[in-house]
Write a protein that holds these residues in place. Structure first.
Motif, PDB file in Angstrom:
ATOM      1  N   ALA A 297       0.846  -1.194   0.000  1.00 41.16           N
ATOM      2  CA  ALA A 297       0.000   0.000   0.000  1.00 41.16           C
ATOM      3  C   ALA A 297       0.883   1.247   0.000  1.00 41.16           C
ATOM      4  CB  ALA A 297      -0.934   0.014   1.201  1.00 41.16           C
ATOM      5  N   ILE A 298       0.438   2.264  -0.707  1.00 42.82           N
ATOM      6  CA  ILE A 298       1.135   3.546  -0.745  1.00 42.82           C
ATOM      7  C   ILE A 298       0.220   4.590  -0.128  1.00 42.82           C
ATOM      8  CG2 ILE A 298       2.119   5.347  -2.212  1.00 42.82           C
ATOM      9  CD1 ILE A 298       2.753   3.177  -4.272  1.00 42.82           C
ATOM     10  N   ARG A 299       0.654   5.187   0.970  1.00 38.63           N
ATOM     11  CA  ARG A 299      -0.104   6.262   1.607  1.00 38.63           C
ATOM     12  C   ARG A 299       0.471   7.581   1.101  1.00 38.63           C
ATOM     13  NH1 ARG A 299       0.952   6.599   6.810  1.00 38.63           N
ATOM     14  NH2 ARG A 299       2.784   5.253   6.639  1.00 38.63           N
ATOM     15  N   LEU A 300      -0.374   8.317   0.391  1.00 37.52           N
ATOM     16  CA  LEU A 300       0.092   9.498  -0.338  1.00 37.52           C
ATOM     17  C   LEU A 300      -0.791  10.693  -0.010  1.00 37.52           C
ATOM     18  CD1 LEU A 300       1.121   9.430  -4.065  1.00 37.52           C
ATOM     19  CD2 LEU A 300      -0.424  11.189  -3.249  1.00 37.52           C
ATOM     20  N   VAL A 301      -0.157  11.842   0.195  1.00 41.87           N
ATOM     21  CA  VAL A 301      -0.893  13.086   0.381  1.00 41.87           C
ATOM     22  C   VAL A 301      -0.470  14.036  -0.735  1.00 41.87           C
ATOM     23  CG1 VAL A 301       0.838  14.089   1.956  1.00 41.87           C
ATOM     24  CG2 VAL A 301      -1.531  14.896   2.045  1.00 41.87           C
ATOM     25  N   SER A 302      -1.399  14.827  -1.213  1.00 38.85           N
ATOM     26  CA  SER A 302      -1.088  15.712  -2.336  1.00 38.85           C
ATOM     27  C   SER A 302      -1.774  17.055  -2.160  1.00 38.85           C
ATOM     28  CB  SER A 302      -1.547  15.066  -3.654  1.00 38.85           C
ATOM     29  OG  SER A 302      -1.340  15.939  -4.741  1.00 38.85           O
ATOM     30  N   THR A 303      -1.128  18.092  -2.658  1.00 42.43           N
ATOM     31  CA  THR A 303      -1.795  19.383  -2.732  1.00 42.43           C
ATOM     32  C   THR A 303      -2.763  19.346  -3.915  1.00 42.43           C
ATOM     33  OG1 THR A 303       0.014  20.300  -4.044  1.00 42.43           O
ATOM     34  CG2 THR A 303       0.133  20.619  -1.664  1.00 42.43           C
ATOM     35  N   TYR A 304      -3.630  20.335  -3.992  1.00 49.69           N
ATOM     36  CA  TYR A 304      -4.747  20.285  -4.939  1.00 49.69           C
ATOM     37  C   TYR A 304      -4.295  20.260  -6.402  1.00 49.69           C
ATOM     38  CZ  TYR A 304      -7.848  21.232  -1.019  1.00 49.69           C
ATOM     39  OH  TYR A 304      -8.537  21.134   0.164  1.00 49.69           O
ATOM     40  N   LEU A 305      -3.246  21.009  -6.721  1.00 55.51           N
ATOM     41  CA  LEU A 305      -2.815  21.085  -8.114  1.00 55.51           C
ATOM     42  C   LEU A 305      -2.419  19.717  -8.675  1.00 55.51           C
ATOM     43  CD1 LEU A 305      -1.927  22.543 -10.704  1.00 55.51           C
ATOM     44  CD2 LEU A 305       0.225  23.100  -9.541  1.00 55.51           C
ATOM     45  N   PRO A 306      -1.421  19.026  -8.101  1.00 53.97           N
ATOM     46  CA  PRO A 306      -1.092  17.708  -8.653  1.00 53.97           C
ATOM     47  C   PRO A 306      -2.192  16.683  -8.456  1.00 53.97           C
ATOM     48  CG  PRO A 306       0.232  18.180  -6.700  1.00 53.97           C
ATOM     49  CD  PRO A 306      -0.472  19.440  -7.051  1.00 53.97           C
ATOM     50  N   ALA A 307      -2.976  16.808  -7.368  1.00 54.77           N
ATOM     51  CA  ALA A 307      -4.051  15.839  -7.135  1.00 54.77           C
ATOM     52  C   ALA A 307      -5.079  15.872  -8.251  1.00 54.77           C
ATOM     53  CB  ALA A 307      -4.723  16.115  -5.791  1.00 54.77           C
TER      54      ALA A 307
ATOM     55  N   ARG B 125      -8.109  30.474  -3.228  1.00 50.26           N
ATOM     56  CA  ARG B 125      -8.266  29.323  -2.353  1.00 50.26           C
ATOM     57  C   ARG B 125      -8.151  29.761  -0.900  1.00 50.26           C
ATOM     58  NH1 ARG B 125      -5.212  25.238  -4.039  1.00 50.26           N
ATOM     59  NH2 ARG B 125      -5.341  24.568  -1.870  1.00 50.26           N
ATOM     60  N   GLU B 126      -8.341  28.781  -0.002  1.00 44.98           N
ATOM     61  CA  GLU B 126      -8.341  29.065   1.430  1.00 44.98           C
ATOM     62  C   GLU B 126      -6.940  29.384   1.944  1.00 44.98           C
ATOM     63  OE1 GLU B 126      -6.808  25.029   1.125  1.00 44.98           O
ATOM     64  OE2 GLU B 126      -8.327  26.164   0.067  1.00 44.98           O
ATOM     65  N   GLU B 127      -6.871  29.950   3.155  1.00 42.97           N
ATOM     66  CA  GLU B 127      -5.582  30.202   3.787  1.00 42.97           C
ATOM     67  C   GLU B 127      -4.831  28.885   3.929  1.00 42.97           C
ATOM     68  OE1 GLU B 127      -5.689  32.393   7.395  1.00 42.97           O
ATOM     69  OE2 GLU B 127      -7.110  33.880   6.634  1.00 42.97           O
ATOM     70  N   GLY B 128      -3.529  28.934   3.668  1.00 36.79           N
ATOM     71  CA  GLY B 128      -2.720  27.708   3.704  1.00 36.79           C
ATOM     72  C   GLY B 128      -2.377  27.220   2.311  1.00 36.79           C
ATOM     73  N   SER B 129      -3.088  27.736   1.290  1.00 41.65           N
ATOM     74  CA  SER B 129      -2.748  27.364  -0.081  1.00 41.65           C
ATOM     75  C   SER B 129      -1.509  28.149  -0.502  1.00 41.65           C
ATOM     76  CB  SER B 129      -3.910  27.648  -1.033  1.00 41.65           C
ATOM     77  OG  SER B 129      -4.027  29.024  -1.300  1.00 41.65           O
ATOM     78  N   SER B 130      -0.616  27.507  -1.248  1.00 42.18           N
ATOM     79  CA  SER B 130       0.669  28.135  -1.570  1.00 42.18           C
ATOM     80  C   SER B 130       0.513  29.331  -2.507  1.00 42.18           C
ATOM     81  CB  SER B 130       1.610  27.099  -2.186  1.00 42.18           C
ATOM     82  OG  SER B 130       1.061  26.583  -3.378  1.00 42.18           O
ATOM     83  N   THR B 131      -0.399  29.252  -3.487  1.00 38.92           N
ATOM     84  CA  THR B 131      -0.535  30.379  -4.424  1.00 38.92           C
ATOM     85  C   THR B 131      -1.083  31.623  -3.730  1.00 38.92           C
ATOM     86  OG1 THR B 131      -2.641  29.405  -5.127  1.00 38.92           O
ATOM     87  CG2 THR B 131      -0.732  29.026  -6.538  1.00 38.92           C
TER      88      THR B 131
ATOM     89  N   GLY C 216     -11.429  24.429  -3.404  1.00 39.01           N
ATOM     90  CA  GLY C 216     -10.987  23.621  -4.529  1.00 39.01           C
ATOM     91  C   GLY C 216     -10.616  24.457  -5.730  1.00 39.01           C
ATOM     92  N   LEU C 217      -9.767  23.887  -6.589  1.00 44.15           N
ATOM     93  CA  LEU C 217      -9.332  24.591  -7.793  1.00 44.15           C
ATOM     94  C   LEU C 217     -10.459  24.753  -8.813  1.00 44.15           C
ATOM     95  CD1 LEU C 217      -5.872  22.885  -8.351  1.00 44.15           C
ATOM     96  CD2 LEU C 217      -6.245  25.290  -7.813  1.00 44.15           C
ATOM     97  N   ASN C 218     -11.217  23.688  -9.029  1.00 42.58           N
ATOM     98  CA  ASN C 218     -12.252  23.727 -10.066  1.00 42.58           C
ATOM     99  C   ASN C 218     -13.307  24.786  -9.776  1.00 42.58           C
ATOM    100  OD1 ASN C 218     -11.113  21.664 -11.623  1.00 42.58           O
ATOM    101  ND2 ASN C 218     -12.058  20.091 -10.348  1.00 42.58           N
ATOM    102  N   GLU C 219     -13.691  24.903  -8.498  1.00 41.42           N
ATOM    103  CA  GLU C 219     -14.682  25.911  -8.142  1.00 41.42           C
ATOM    104  C   GLU C 219     -14.145  27.319  -8.389  1.00 41.42           C
ATOM    105  OE1 GLU C 219     -15.035  22.587  -4.994  1.00 41.42           O
ATOM    106  OE2 GLU C 219     -13.527  23.462  -6.302  1.00 41.42           O
ATOM    107  N   THR C 220     -12.860  27.508  -8.087  1.00 37.58           N
ATOM    108  CA  THR C 220     -12.230  28.810  -8.287  1.00 37.58           C
ATOM    109  C   THR C 220     -12.233  29.197  -9.770  1.00 37.58           C
ATOM    110  OG1 THR C 220     -10.794  28.383  -6.384  1.00 37.58           O
ATOM    111  CG2 THR C 220     -10.125  30.134  -7.884  1.00 37.58           C
ATOM    112  N   ILE C 221     -11.824  28.257 -10.605  1.00 38.79           N
ATOM    113  CA  ILE C 221     -11.777  28.520 -12.053  1.00 38.79           C
ATOM    114  C   ILE C 221     -13.181  28.787 -12.599  1.00 38.79           C
ATOM    115  CG2 ILE C 221     -11.157  27.539 -14.289  1.00 38.79           C
ATOM    116  CD1 ILE C 221      -9.193  25.739 -12.696  1.00 38.79           C
TER     117      ILE C 221
END
Length: 301
Positions: A92-102, A194-200, A224-229
């Motif tokens: 199993a691979i436990r992976l966390v991702s930021t919204y852009l690559p996810a 996006r919300e506070e804590g987002s890198s952009t 989320g990114l899609n809602e923003t766009i």
């Protein structure tokens, strides 16, 4: 219980003869006979009875054979698991991702990996930059796939994959669509972020501080990114975002770029792990596949 002796009993019972077991085990017939007698004495059961020139199982021997068959089948499963895990074929691979690559990179990477590693399970969590690093450092994930400004954290090892530009985008009929303006001018527009804590978002505010201009008003905020766009395409607000996310929208005329003078920033796409930690074989294989795909220009928007 002596498992070596149990194995000799098992092979003898399967073969139906001392001779057959000796051939399978590659030991002498007297050694098989001696081990079985010693085993019978150890467990206090008679396992075989003479039958003409051969042997047959006693009732106790038949019952023990059923247990032995299950035990050695489980042993084979365990060996297959260990072999598959160490070779990266299962686990199993436990992976966390930021919204852009996810949203724009991981789906293709995971699908490519699963085609060759069907038995590997993925546990994927999507969060902002701060949450991704916290998950990695708190051992809630083994890998973090990061897209952002590149804020380094102690205890985290980085492998940068590539960079992409950060763009200011607006609705196509906006007064600044396709125009060249200053940072001071663009930040007077209402922003959708996006919300506070987002890198952009944090990078945009840092940019304002560096250039000594007031930060923009955040008129709308989404997680989320899609809602923003979608909100910008609907005709309201300005966004500061990765070109990976909006390039297609700009090229087909659903969004427009704003060219801000003297501002050229790039997003870092990276794979992050805990410093000096040996990864599991599946995780190591996955990272190697990502790097090979990026190097070959595959699985990128």
């Amino acid at each position: 219980m002596n498992l070596h002796a149990l194995r000799i009993f098992y092979e003898t019972a399967k073969a139906g003869s001392i001779t057959g077991a000796a051939e399978v085990l590659r030991i002498s017939q007297p050694a098989v006979t001696s081990q079985i007698k010693r085993f019978e004495k150890e467990i206090g059961m008679r396992l075989f009875a003479a039958r003409g020139r051969g042997i047959s199982l006693t009732d106790a021997g038949q019952k023990l054979l059923e247990y032995a068959r299950k035990l050695f089948a489980l042993e084979e499963e365990m060996e297959a698991f260990v072999d598959g895990y160490t070779s990266g074929r299962n686990g199993a691979i436990r992976l966390v991702s930021t919204y852009l690559p996810a949203n724009f990179l991981l789906p293709a990477w995971v699908a490519k990996f699963k085609r060759d590693h069907e038995e590997v399970d993925f546990v994927i969590t999507t969060t902002n930059s701060r949450g991704a690093f916290d998950s990695l450092l708190n051992y809630e994930a083994e890998i973090a796939v990061y897209g952002g400004a590149g804020e380094r954290q102690p205890g985290i090892h980085w492998e940068e994959l590539f960079e992409d530009e950060l763009w200011f985008v607006v609705p196509v009929h906006h007064k600044y669509a396709n125009e060249h303006i200053t940072l001071a001018e663009i930040v007077k527009e209402p922003f959708i972020m996006r919300e506070e804590g987002s890198s952009t978002r944090e990078w945009l505010f840092s940019l304002c501080r560096v250039h000594n201009v007031s930060p923009p008003q955040i008129a709308l905020q989404f997680n989320g990114l899609n809602e923003t766009i979608s909100a910008v395409m609907a005709g309201y607000g300005t966004n500061f975002i990765s070109s990976l996310v909006v390039r297609d929208h700009v090229e087909r005329g659903a969004l427009a770029r704003v060219y801000v003078k003297d501002i050229l920033l790039k997003n870092i796409i990276a794979v992050c792990t805990r410093t000096d930690e040996v990864l599991s074989p599946p995780a190591e294989r996955f990272i190697q596949m990502i790097k090979a795909s990026v190097g070959a220009g595959q699985a990128l928007p």
